[in-house]
Design an enzyme around this catalytic site. Structure first.
Site, PDB file in Angstrom:
ATOM      1  N   LYS A  17       0.825  -1.220   0.000  1.00  0.00           N
ATOM      2  CA  LYS A  17       0.000   0.000   0.000  1.00  0.00           C
ATOM      3  C   LYS A  17       0.860   1.272   0.000  1.00  0.00           C
ATOM      4  O   LYS A  17       0.621   2.199  -0.760  1.00  0.00           O
ATOM      5  CB  LYS A  17      -0.887  -0.046   1.256  1.00  0.00           C
ATOM      6  CG  LYS A  17      -1.772   1.157   1.436  1.00  0.00           C
ATOM      7  CD  LYS A  17      -2.783   0.927   2.554  1.00  0.00           C
ATOM      8  CE  LYS A  17      -2.119   1.178   3.898  1.00  0.00           C
ATOM      9  NZ  LYS A  17      -2.997   0.880   5.027  1.00  0.00           N
ATOM     10  N   ARG A  44      -4.849 -13.563   1.106  1.00  0.00           N
ATOM     11  CA  ARG A  44      -5.876 -14.499   1.590  1.00  0.00           C
ATOM     12  C   ARG A  44      -7.262 -13.856   1.697  1.00  0.00           C
ATOM     13  O   ARG A  44      -8.260 -14.526   1.822  1.00  0.00           O
ATOM     14  CB  ARG A  44      -5.459 -15.054   2.950  1.00  0.00           C
ATOM     15  CG  ARG A  44      -4.644 -16.320   2.797  1.00  0.00           C
ATOM     16  CD  ARG A  44      -4.351 -16.948   4.111  1.00  0.00           C
ATOM     17  NE  ARG A  44      -3.813 -15.955   5.047  1.00  0.00           N
ATOM     18  CZ  ARG A  44      -3.370 -16.242   6.265  1.00  0.00           C
ATOM     19  NH1 ARG A  44      -3.416 -17.471   6.698  1.00  0.00           N
ATOM     20  NH2 ARG A  44      -2.888 -15.301   7.041  1.00  0.00           N
ATOM     21  N   ASP A 179      17.512  -4.316  -0.799  1.00  0.00           N
ATOM     22  CA  ASP A 179      17.908  -3.546   0.372  1.00  0.00           C
ATOM     23  C   ASP A 179      17.541  -2.129  -0.037  1.00  0.00           C
ATOM     24  O   ASP A 179      18.201  -1.542  -0.901  1.00  0.00           O
ATOM     25  CB  ASP A 179      19.418  -3.678   0.616  1.00  0.00           C
ATOM     26  CG  ASP A 179      19.833  -2.942   1.864  1.00  0.00           C
ATOM     27  OD1 ASP A 179      19.505  -1.740   1.965  1.00  0.00           O
ATOM     28  OD2 ASP A 179      20.474  -3.533   2.745  1.00  0.00           O
ATOM     29  N   HIS A 180      16.488  -1.592   0.522  1.00  0.00           N
ATOM     30  CA  HIS A 180      15.951  -0.371  -0.094  1.00  0.00           C
ATOM     31  C   HIS A 180      16.921   0.814   0.013  1.00  0.00           C
ATOM     32  O   HIS A 180      16.801   1.781  -0.718  1.00  0.00           O
ATOM     33  CB  HIS A 180      14.556  -0.023   0.440  1.00  0.00           C
ATOM     34  CG  HIS A 180      14.520   0.647   1.769  1.00  0.00           C
ATOM     35  ND1 HIS A 180      14.573  -0.036   2.951  1.00  0.00           N
ATOM     36  CD2 HIS A 180      14.442   1.962   2.114  1.00  0.00           C
ATOM     37  CE1 HIS A 180      14.522   0.818   3.959  1.00  0.00           C
ATOM     38  NE2 HIS A 180      14.446   2.047   3.489  1.00  0.00           N
ATOM     39  N   HIS A 242      21.446  -2.388   5.764  1.00  0.00           N
ATOM     40  CA  HIS A 242      21.548  -1.026   5.236  1.00  0.00           C
ATOM     41  C   HIS A 242      22.906  -0.376   5.529  1.00  0.00           C
ATOM     42  O   HIS A 242      23.512   0.241   4.655  1.00  0.00           O
ATOM     43  CB  HIS A 242      20.460  -0.134   5.832  1.00  0.00           C
ATOM     44  CG  HIS A 242      19.067  -0.645   5.642  1.00  0.00           C
ATOM     45  ND1 HIS A 242      18.667  -1.338   4.525  1.00  0.00           N
ATOM     46  CD2 HIS A 242      17.956  -0.562   6.433  1.00  0.00           C
ATOM     47  CE1 HIS A 242      17.376  -1.652   4.629  1.00  0.00           C
ATOM     48  NE2 HIS A 242      16.926  -1.194   5.775  1.00  0.00           N
TER      49      HIS A 242
END
Ligand code: BG6
Length: 486
Positions: A17, A44, A179-180, A242
């Site tokens: 989201k 689900r 790994d953002h 990170h």
């Protein structure tokens, strides 16, 4: 670009989201998605396509970087979204999914290129990989990619086991470990900044650099993630991944126009050269902290142990500072101080390079402040260089002068946009290779052991501070201090 299906496990979850749908939408607006693509949302919940699309639209309205200016364009984007009710445990659900995907591919006349994106807890990774394999979802003639989010394992041993398991279904080059931090635009700039600037190249050594500080301070606490965080702590949640990725990106000496393989090879070389921590060194080189009550931006906040879902005697680390050294030709002798923690005074992710003072020796004159090169990664991006100059009015005074480059982060793609785009193109440069992940676990393992055995003190720090004072002492004893803690 190849037509492809984006198969999203955990499509009803928070990450989807907040990050994934907005990222897809921004890529769509920038025409960076294939002309033909389908997003299969899996979960689900008893959703149908209609409810799914309404949720995706809602997430875009709430979280997208670019605002929706043309509702018809958003509608067009949503035409590519389908929902499939799937219980990750049930083989028959994967068979149903396969039929759905094949039907769509046939309608579009598209090749079976499939990107499996797992926005679910790590406990599901192995099971999903196995079902993909057994249901035949991954055995078509097109390409397949398996995108997973950290954490990759809980320690060295479990990470190795997970990797072995995943390798039974996917080859290393098919696994994209997000790994953002590697998707953040400033982190992505580091490689080229160094490659294309002889000035920086010349300075990038122990000859001129006194120390390097890497900070990722957060103001948020454990949020609604007590179940995950209390078993994880700052070392596993931030440091192993990170923080060590930032270290690698900063210190690797990348060749010109490096390929993905070259970038990964150089990063691996850095991690191999980081001096291992022996168990007896942990208490000298690592500071463990946990937040006490305090206030953040004037708002009172509770201590970690009083957070919902946290035991009142929890010894979990919400802060870590560590000193390490890279034992190679370029960096030998340069201390690296790395820290990260929650409930600190400000949100700030930055790298500070403090230069030595050679002038001092040659002239005997004191210089007021050392030269600093600073990369601000968050909340806003900037690069600045601190030099010393004569004050134009009080001419006898030398004052710092800042060469400053700033970007408004609203104009920049978010980390997830960069990463989803790259994964779609099959470009793994900014994804963590297994070798890096394994070496990082290897390096932090003595810290995890020492924390588990309680051989390192746990320092409580006031929420809204810069962490325990022992973290300052870690630098003070070498004659340095954390920059910008004010
Ligand atoms: C995540 C951690 O990986 O990174 C979170 O699990 C942390 O605990 C987050 O808050 C920080 O990311 P950023 O991009 O806000 O610095």
């Amino acid at each position: 670009m190849d037509a492809a299906s984006f198969i999203l496990f955990g499509a009803t979850g928070d990450l989807a989201k907040r990050k994934i749908f907005p990222a897809l939408y921004n890529l769509y607006l920038d025409q960076k998605l294939p002309a033909q693509f389908t997003v299969f949302g899996l979960g689900r919940r008893q959703w149908d396509d209609h409810i799914f699309k309404a949720n995706v639209a809602q997430s875009i309205h709430s979280f997208s970087r670019k605002k929706v200016e043309d509702p018809a364009q958003l509608e067009k984007f949503l035409e590519s979204f389908q929902f499939c009710i799937l219980d990750a445990n049930k083989q028959e659900d994967y068979v149903k999914l396969r039929t759905m995907i094949e039907t769509r591919e046939q309608q579009l006349g598209a090749a079976p290129n499939r990107m499996f994106y797992l926005s679910v807890g790590p406990e599901f990774f192995e099971m999903i990989a196995e079902h993909i394999d057994q249901s035949g979802l991954g055995s078509e003639s097109g390409w397949k990619r398996f995108v997973i989010e950290k954490p990759f394992g809980h320690d060295l041993q479990s990470a190795r086991q997970l990797n072995r398991k995943l390798n039974e279904t996917f080859k290393e080059e098919e696994i994209f470990r997000i790994d953002h931090y590697l998707g953040k635009p400033m982190v992505q700039r580091l490689e080229v900044l160094q490659q294309k600037n002889p000035v920086l190249q010349a300075l990038w050594t122990n000859r001129y650099i006194a120390n390097i500080q890497i900070t990722a301070n957060e103001t948020v606490g454990v949020e609604e993630r007590s179940g995950y965080y209390d078993k994880t702590g700052a070392v596993r949640d931030m440091f192993q991944n990170h923080m060590l990725q930032l270290l690698m990106m900063l210190t690797a000496h990348f060749p010109n126009n490096s390929t993905t393989e070259a970038v990964r090879f150089k990063k691996k070389m850095v991690m191999e050269a980081v001096q291992p921590l022996h168990p007896h060194q942990v208490s000298n080189q690592v500071i463990r902290g946990q937040y006490n009550s305090g206030s953040i931006n004037g708002e009172p906040v509770t201590s970690y142990r009083e957070e919902p879902g946290i035991a009142n005697d929890s010894m979990n680390d919400t802060f870590i500072a560590a000193k390490l050294e890279i034992d190679d030709y370029f960096w030998r002798g340069v201390p690296f101080y790395i820290r990260t923690g929650k409930r600190l005074k400000e949100k700030s992710t930055r790298i500070v390079i403090e230069f030595k003072e050679p002038i001092k020796q040659s002239t005997g004159a004191d210089i007021p402040v050392p030269n600093l090169l600073v990369f601000e990664i968050a909340p806003d991006e900037s690069i600045f260089f601190q030099l010393n100059a004569r004050d134009p009015i009080y001419k006898e005074q030398i004052k710092p002068l800042f060469l400053d480059f700033q970007v408004d982060s609203k104009d920049l793609p978010e980390a997830y946009e960069n990463l989803i785009h790259d994964a779609w193109h099959g470009d793994a440069t900014f994804f963590a290779h297994w070798d890096e992940v394994e070496l990082s676990w290897k390096w932090v393992q003595p810290i995890l052991d020492a924390f588990a055995a309680n051989t390192v003190p746990l320092h409580l720090y006031e929420a809204g501070s810069f962490g325990p004072k022992q973290s300052d002492e870690l630098l003070n004893k070498d004659g340095f201090h954390w920059w910008f803690d004010e």
